[in-house]
Scaffold this motif. Structure first.
Motif: not given
Length: 58
Positions: A2-5, A11-13
């Motif tokens: 999804x274009x996330x590094x 950070x989301x986790x």
């Protein structure tokens, strides 16, 4: 994905762990998995019904 590094994913986790806690995370993942499975089954059923209807018309 999804274009996330990797930094964004980590950070989301961390944010998810902060909000829900480690004990709730497996339960949430299980519920998400069941929801995805039900959605796939429903789309498969709709696709089969459409294919059946189009083959009967011929």
């Amino acid at each position: 994905m999804f274009g996330l590094g990797s930094t964004e994913m980590i950070l989301i986790l961390v944010v998810v762990l902060f909000f829900f806690g480690a004990k709730k995370l497996p339960e949430l993942a299980r519920g998400l998995g069941k929801g995805i499975r039900e959605f796939k089954d429903a789309t498969k059923e709709v696709k089969e019904n459409i294919e059946k209807a189009t083959s009967e018309d011929k």
